[in-house]
Design an enzyme around this catalytic site. Sequence first.
Site, short mmCIF file in Angstrom:
data_model
loop_
_atom_site.label_atom_id
_atom_site.label_comp_id
_atom_site.label_asym_id
_atom_site.label_seq_id
_atom_site.Cartn_x
_atom_site.Cartn_y
_atom_site.Cartn_z
CB VAL A 53 42.03 55.81 80.10
CG1 VAL A 53 42.14 54.38 80.82
CG2 VAL A 53 41.11 56.44 81.29
CB CYS A 54 41.89 55.25 74.98
SG CYS A 54 40.37 54.62 75.74
CB SER A 55 46.52 58.37 75.05
OG SER A 55 45.17 58.55 74.07
#
Length: 151
Positions: free
Chosen positions: A44-46
């Site tokens: 999700v961060c990516s």
Amino acid sequence: MSLLGQNAPDFALPSTEGREIRLSDFKGQQHVVLVFYPLDFSPVCSMQLPEYSGRQEDFAALDTTVLGVNRDSVYTHKAWAAEYGIEIPLLADLNLKVAREYGVAIDERAISKRAVFLIDKDGVVRFEGVEPSTGDYSVRPEQVLEQIRTL
């Protein structure tokens, strides 16, 4: 704990810019969007950080700097930024001190929650979006840009 309407806690953290970045350096100059996120290289961060980075010109047009913050090292941040084309400064909050001050540390997991804070030029928190779960990503750049336009 909400920081809305309060002075944002100041901090100084090492960054991918090769220098320490202080929140107070922006006071009177620019709005700041702090994007707390759990881990570099996570799925999700990516998606989230490249999306914020890709809107950098839109934020700059509104006198706003976007800063990513998590507990990973500057070295990890640099490798991740290079792989995903992230051009915003990423700050290393290694001991989660800043995440704790903003009320978004998850100490038992040694990470921060996914959260976005908009701090105006006076250093006051004008918007905060804290996701219910680290896997959630609902506070998108466009929503934050809309908040900035109301300042």
